[in-house]
Design an enzyme around this catalytic site. Structure first.
Site, short mmCIF file in Angstrom:
data_model
loop_
_atom_site.label_atom_id
_atom_site.label_comp_id
_atom_site.label_asym_id
_atom_site.label_seq_id
_atom_site.Cartn_x
_atom_site.Cartn_y
_atom_site.Cartn_z
N GLY A 1 45.43 28.60 29.29
CA GLY A 1 44.67 27.35 29.89
C GLY A 1 43.98 26.68 28.55
CB ALA B 1 66.93 11.55 3.54
C1 HXC Z 1 37.44 35.31 34.61
C2 HXC Z 1 39.36 36.48 34.18
C3 HXC Z 1 40.17 35.50 33.68
C4 HXC Z 1 39.52 34.13 33.85
C5 HXC Z 1 41.20 37.13 33.63
N1 HXC Z 1 40.28 37.52 34.00
N2 HXC Z 1 41.18 35.96 33.57
N3 HXC Z 1 37.89 36.53 34.59
N4 HXC Z 1 38.34 33.97 34.39
N5 HXC Z 1 40.12 33.08 33.48
C6 HXC Z 1 39.73 39.13 34.33
C7 HXC Z 1 40.41 39.65 35.46
O1 HXC Z 1 39.69 39.11 36.60
C8 HXC Z 1 40.40 41.13 34.89
O2 HXC Z 1 39.11 41.36 35.29
C9 HXC Z 1 40.38 41.03 33.57
O3 HXC Z 1 40.37 39.73 33.19
C10 HXC Z 1 41.86 41.31 33.09
O4 HXC Z 1 42.81 40.63 33.86
P1 HXC Z 1 44.19 40.84 34.35
O5 HXC Z 1 44.81 39.78 35.30
O6 HXC Z 1 44.06 42.51 34.81
O7 HXC Z 1 44.92 41.14 32.93
P2 HXC Z 1 46.53 40.98 32.99
O8 HXC Z 1 47.22 41.57 34.14
O9 HXC Z 1 47.08 41.41 31.51
O10 HXC Z 1 46.71 39.47 33.05
C11 HXC Z 1 46.32 38.45 32.25
C12 HXC Z 1 46.38 36.95 32.36
C13 HXC Z 1 45.65 36.86 34.01
C14 HXC Z 1 47.78 36.64 32.59
C15 HXC Z 1 45.63 36.26 31.43
O11 HXC Z 1 44.36 37.59 33.96
C16 HXC Z 1 45.46 35.53 34.30
O12 HXC Z 1 46.47 34.83 34.65
N6 HXC Z 1 44.30 35.06 34.50
C17 HXC Z 1 44.03 33.76 34.84
C18 HXC Z 1 44.60 32.71 33.88
C19 HXC Z 1 44.23 31.37 33.85
O13 HXC Z 1 44.71 30.48 34.96
N7 HXC Z 1 43.15 30.80 33.45
C20 HXC Z 1 42.12 29.65 33.81
C21 HXC Z 1 42.88 28.63 32.98
S1 HXC Z 1 42.47 27.10 33.33
P3 HXC Z 1 38.59 42.93 35.62
O14 HXC Z 1 37.27 42.86 36.00
O15 HXC Z 1 39.60 43.65 36.57
O16 HXC Z 1 38.95 43.81 34.45
C22 HXC Z 1 41.56 26.48 31.99
C23 HXC Z 1 41.01 25.08 32.05
C24 HXC Z 1 40.13 25.06 30.88
O17 HXC Z 1 41.50 27.35 31.23
C25 HXC Z 1 40.68 23.59 30.33
C26 HXC Z 1 40.06 23.34 28.95
C27 HXC Z 1 40.80 21.87 28.49
#
Ligand code: HXC
Length: 516
Positions: A171, A407
């Site tokens: 993201g 070039a």
């Molecule tokens: C809050 C988050 C988080 C997030 C992960 N965690 N991403 N908490 N906000 N964005 C937390 C999980 O809840 C979990 O907490 C811990 O981090 C580990 O995550 P897992 O999912 O267990 O790890 P993994 O299986 O390795 O997967 C990693 C991941 C996945 C692929 C990154 O976590 C994921 O898909 N996260 C969301 C990605 C996403 O969509 N992000 C937002 C993007 S939008 P616990 O407490 O269980 O340890 C964005 C917009 C900004 O960024 C735009 C600005 C220009």
């Protein structure tokens, strides 16, 4: 209260911060083959040089489920340190704390590092391991990203900025690296994408995994986003240390000189074996680079992306230089859109940071065809022209063999303010190759000739004698000297020494408008 109690209290607070997301999450991180944020900094920085800032900053968001999540440090470890004795500012995201997700507090910590880096003229290195915007914080985390992007942009061209991707960079987490000068990736464990596989499936119906969508393979080969890939965390952190040795601290300084004790007058006779005098036979330009520059000093960037254009840092007599070279082994060295983009960005980096540019030319032309036109080669090729034309650092060029058409102009020619331009006697500098030229210019004559093939051979030979050599360019002063290949190292070094204090300026303007 006495001092013992106060110090004990401080120790407890520090220990809480050092624990990050707790033992279980640390174990999980290690099981994935990933180090923790602090362990990474120990490898990146000189021993005992790290001074941490904001260790006790805590999450401020009061979003869903955040009440019991007061991790001190808030998912990022930041501060100053040294690499090879020179100061750097660093931050390292801690995936064990809420997945390293970006909160407003985390963003403020990173912004403090970036502000300090700009104020002190110090390079900044960000170690990224984050699930993106902290979902629980809503717009606060988006605001945080925006503040970081602003600083990355303002710091661009002022201090070197390096991003190392060491886990997910999902993201909003991709755009800060995207704004920095170099992106390095820990090969097996890192991936970057603007949205993850689930969203991709929902929006486009595509089924992909993390690696296929944004792994190091994708970004080092196809997108060109990644500059260097490491085999693991340690490998890529050591590469980052090496990369810094070629760079100045900021745009007001020159890069450090590192004498590798490689004699300038060393023999280059092997070049006669490496480079075939016949322009139709291929060879590996990297062998030429390895021989000409200081022993073992070449650090190639983006080796797998647009391999028809080779870029990287090297040393010549200890001086840091940027090398740009056509690769005859790929597309005969022709410049396509990707190659132009790759070299243009590199030339602009070198120019911004006072790194002289040495160009080795062996290029049949820009790549023609519908694919290239649709990709926008007009704009991408123009980027490269723009970058060379605008650059005021010392520019030295060697035409090894072919230098045809546009070039020829773009690859560091005299016409774009090349300072010293050399050519080998095997060089061919002309509008196009003899065969193509004769077909265009003598089309009618050949159609009516009694023996067209014989006449064609004569005309090609005549054209080659007249134009497919360095001598017309040398007569016009566009080539300063025609040199023997074995003189290359010495001539380039003398030229570089002459040009080190060169002063050149561009007209005053707010900023240029390159075809981005
Ligand atoms: C809050 C988050 C988080 C997030 C992960 N965690 N991403 N908490 N906000 N964005 C937390 C999980 O809840 C979990 O907490 C811990 O981090 C580990 O995550 P897992 O999912 O267990 O790890 P993994 O299986 O390795 O997967 C990693 C991941 C996945 C692929 C990154 O976590 C994921 O898909 N996260 C969301 C990605 C996403 O969509 N992000 C937002 C993007 S939008 P616990 O407490 O269980 O340890 C964005 C917009 C900004 O960024 C735009 C600005 C220009």
């Amino acid at each position: 209260m006495n001092w013992d109690d106060l110090i004990r209290d401080l120790e407890i607070k520090n220990q809480e911060a050092l624990a990050g997301g707790g033992e279980e999450r640390v174990k999980k991180q290690h099981a994935l083959g990933k180090l923790r944020s602090r362990e990474r900094l120990e490898i990146l920085l000189d021993p005992d040089s790290f001074m941490e800032l904001d260790r006790l900053v805590a999450p401020q968001g009061s979003g869903v489920g955040m009440a019991d999540k007061k991790f001190p440090g808030d998912g990022v470890v930041g501060g100053s340190g040294k690499i090879h004795g020179r100061p750097v500012l660093v931050y390292s995201q801690d995936f064990t704390v809420l997945g390293g997700s970006m909160s407003l507090s985390q963003a403020k910590k990173i912004c403090k590092i970036l502000d300090l880096a700009i104020k002190t003229g110090t390079p900044v290195i960000g170690l990224n391991d984050s699930g993106g915007a902290r979902i629980q914080e809503g717009v606060m985390s988006l605001a945080g990203y925006g503040e970081i992007f602003l600083r990355n942009t303002l710091a661009s061209g002022v201090i070197p900025q390096i991003s190392i991707i060491m886990g997910p960079s999902a993201g909003g987490a991709v755009y800060s690296p995207g704004l920095t000068d170099f992106i390095l990736m820990a090969g097996p464990t890192s991936y970057m994408y603007i949205t993850g596989p689930e969203v991709v499936k929902e929006v486009t119906g595509e089924d992909v995994d993390h690696r296929e969508l944004g792994g190091a393979g994708v970004h080092s080969r196809s997108s060109g986003v990644c500059d260097l890939v490491g085999e693991d965390d340690r490998g890529i952190l050591e590469t980052a240390r090496r990369l810094l040795t070629y760079l100045p601290q900021n745009n007001q300084e020159d890069p450090p000189v590192v004498d590798l004790k490689d004699p300038i007058e060393r023999s280059l006779k092997d070049l006669f074996r490496i480079i075939p005098a016949d322009a139709k036979t291929g060879y590996d330009i990297k062998n030429v680079i390895e021989l000409v520059f200081d022993d073992g000093s070449f650090l190639e960037l983006k080796p797998e992306f647009a391999p028809n254009m080779v870029i990287g840092f090297a040393r010549l007599g200890g001086y840091s230089v940027g090398v740009v070279a056509n690769q005859p082994l790929r597309l005969s060295g022709g410049i396509d859109s990707k190659a132009a983009r790759k070299a243009a960005r590199f030339v602009r980096f070198c120019d911004a940071f006072n790194i002289p540019i040495i160009t080795l030319v062996d290029v049949p032309g820009f790549m023609p065809g519908t694919a290239q036109e649709s990709e926008g080669i007009i704009h991408h090729g123009a980027k490269l022209i723009f970058a060379y034309a605008e650059a005021t650092v010392p520019k030295l060029t060697v035409v090894v063999r072919k230098a045809y058409g546009g070039a020829y102009i773009v690859m560091g020619s005299k016409h774009l303010r090349g300072d010293l331009n050399f050519a080998y006697p095997a060089a061919e500098i002309a509008v196009m190759g003899p065969e193509a030229a004769v077909n265009v210019v003598f089309k009618k004559e050949l159609a009516s000739a009694s023996d067209p093939e014989k006449r064609r051979g004569e005309l090609i030979s005549e054209y080659r004698d007249k134009f497919a050599s360095p001598y017309q360019a040398a007569e016009l002063g566009y080539i300063d000297e025609v040199i023997s290949p074995d003189q290359t190292r010495m001539k380039l070094f003398r030229g570089l020494e002459l040009l080190l204090d060169k002063i050149d300026k561009n007209p005053k303007k707010k900023h240029p408008n390159p075809p981005l």
